[in-house]
Design a protein around this motif. Structure first.
Motif, PDB file in Angstrom:
ATOM      1  N   LYS A 235       0.593  -1.189  -0.076  1.00  0.00           N
ATOM      2  CA  LYS A 235      -0.070  -0.037  -0.078  1.00  0.00           C
ATOM      3  C   LYS A 235       0.727   1.292  -0.079  1.00  0.00           C
ATOM      4  CE  LYS A 235      -4.196  -2.051   2.243  1.00  0.00           C
ATOM      5  NZ  LYS A 235      -4.933  -2.001   3.482  1.00  0.00           N
ATOM      6  N   ILE A 236       1.927   1.227   0.829  1.00  0.00           N
ATOM      7  CA  ILE A 236       2.648   2.296   0.731  1.00  0.00           C
ATOM      8  C   ILE A 236       3.568   2.660  -0.663  1.00  0.00           C
ATOM      9  CG2 ILE A 236       5.023   3.373   1.646  1.00  0.00           C
ATOM     10  CD1 ILE A 236       4.195   1.876   4.418  1.00  0.00           C
ATOM     11  N   THR A 237       4.175   1.363  -1.272  1.00  0.00           N
ATOM     12  CA  THR A 237       4.752   1.652  -2.508  1.00  0.00           C
ATOM     13  C   THR A 237       3.716   1.846  -3.620  1.00  0.00           C
ATOM     14  OG1 THR A 237       4.633  -0.761  -2.658  1.00  0.00           O
ATOM     15  CG2 THR A 237       6.682   0.050  -1.713  1.00  0.00           C
ATOM     16  N   GLU A 238       2.593   1.750  -3.337  1.00  0.00           N
ATOM     17  CA  GLU A 238       1.565   1.854  -4.589  1.00  0.00           C
ATOM     18  C   GLU A 238       1.423   3.488  -4.502  1.00  0.00           C
ATOM     19  OE1 GLU A 238      -1.993   0.129  -3.697  1.00  0.00           O
ATOM     20  OE2 GLU A 238      -1.332  -1.951  -4.245  1.00  0.00           O
ATOM     21  N   GLN A 239       1.499   4.323  -3.469  1.00  0.00           N
ATOM     22  CA  GLN A 239       1.395   5.726  -3.272  1.00  0.00           C
ATOM     23  C   GLN A 239       2.510   6.400  -3.363  1.00  0.00           C
ATOM     24  OE1 GLN A 239      -1.612   7.144  -3.430  1.00  0.00           O
ATOM     25  NE2 GLN A 239      -2.676   5.095  -3.832  1.00  0.00           N
TER      26      GLN A 239
END
Length: 310
Positions: A220-224
């Protein structure tokens, strides 16, 4: 000639890191063979420490696994330990004291009923882990100073080459996971996303670590925050220490890796909720900031960025 010494310490990771000082003190006090009884995640790490000579794997058998219990009992009895230091002090580890029956157990430091060197402070459960273990060793006649501060130990051995991760720019470690049954101890992932974006804007690469089971948070962090590096499920304990030595800083929940990261001197910001009491288990280090709120939702990304001082 003195007999061998046994140390019992299973985990979890944070507890194991906070037991390094007692292990170093026991090593300094006893010049003979020292055996560590532990679980699989800590074998490589313990072997490199220099505090022990041999590591025994404890499979933590269930009560019906008679063959495993018999094997453990035989190993304990035939080795003729001079003294056993139970640094786990749990019901399970205290039960091991009974495995010597009908023979007289070795000298035993811990809380097992009838042991020779009990830590019988009725307030032991209200002490920080480091102070509690130090008092236990003093009661057994083991000088704990100067080993009673994990971050002041010589932990140069806790290091490996991490160049294969290709981190050439300044980076900050993010530890967004935690025990799955303790969601109140995990800062909301959207807050980590905000922090990661701000780190990238300031020229720092967010490096996310954790267990395989925590990949959902990292993804979720790397997606954003697309310039983040997701290393969940890839790092050994020694690699976490190696990364921490090179990092600009680290931020994470009250979870095991943050104990190791702070112990090797990395600037660390650790987030605590009412789910755990920092007075009993907080990370110790040269540069550690504890941010405590009853609910982690009361901690803003700005609080974390300010505490990181980058």
């Amino acid at each position: 000639m003195p007999g061998p010494i046994l140390i019992i310490k299973f985990g979890a990771l944070g507890d194991f890191i906070q037991a390094l000082g007692p292990m170093a003190a026991i090593r300094a006090h006893h010049q003979g063979r020292i055996v560590l009884l532990t679980t699989r995640p800590f074998i490589e790490f313990a072997e490199k420490s220099g505090y022990i000579n041999d590591v025994w794997l404890d499979t933590r058998p269930q009560f019906w696994e008679w063959n495993a219990w018999s094997a453990l009992r035989r190993a304990l009895r035939k080795t003729h330990f001079e003294r056993i230091y139970d640094l786990q002090t749990s019901y399970r580890s205290s039960f091991y004291h009974r495995l010597f029956f009908p023979d007289k157990p070795p000298q035993w430091s811990g809380i097992a009923k009838g042991c020779s060197n009990p830590h019988n402070n009725p307030n032991r459960d209200f002490m920080h882990t480091i102070e509690r273990q130090a008092e236990q060793l003093r009661a057994a006649g083991v000088p704990i100073e100067p080993f009673n501060a994990t971050h002041k130990l010589n932990l140069d051995w806790a290091n490996v080459d991490v160049s294969h991760y290709g981190l050439t720019s300044p980076f900050v470690i993010i530890v967004p996971g935690g025990a799955p049954h303790r969601p109140e101890k995990r800062w909301p992932v959207d807050r980590y996303i905000t922090v990661a974006k701000e780190l990238i804007a300031r020229g720092k690469t967010p490096v996310i670590i954790g267990k395989d089971s925590e990949k959902q948070f990292a993804e979720k962090i790397t997606e954003q925050a697309k310039d983040s590096l997701n290393l969940t499920g890839q790092t050994s304990l020694l690699e976490i220490a190696g990364l921490a030595r090179k990092a600009t800083g680290a931020v994470g929940n009250d979870t095991g890796p943050m104990h190791l990261i702070s112990a090797v001197g990395c600037r660390s910001v650790v987030l605590f909720s009412q789910g755990s009491n920092p007075e009993l288990c907080a990370q110790r280090g040269e540069d550690v900031t504890i941010l405590y709120r009853a609910s982690l939702t009361a901690i803003s990304p700005a609080h974390v960025i300010d505490a990181l001082r980058i």
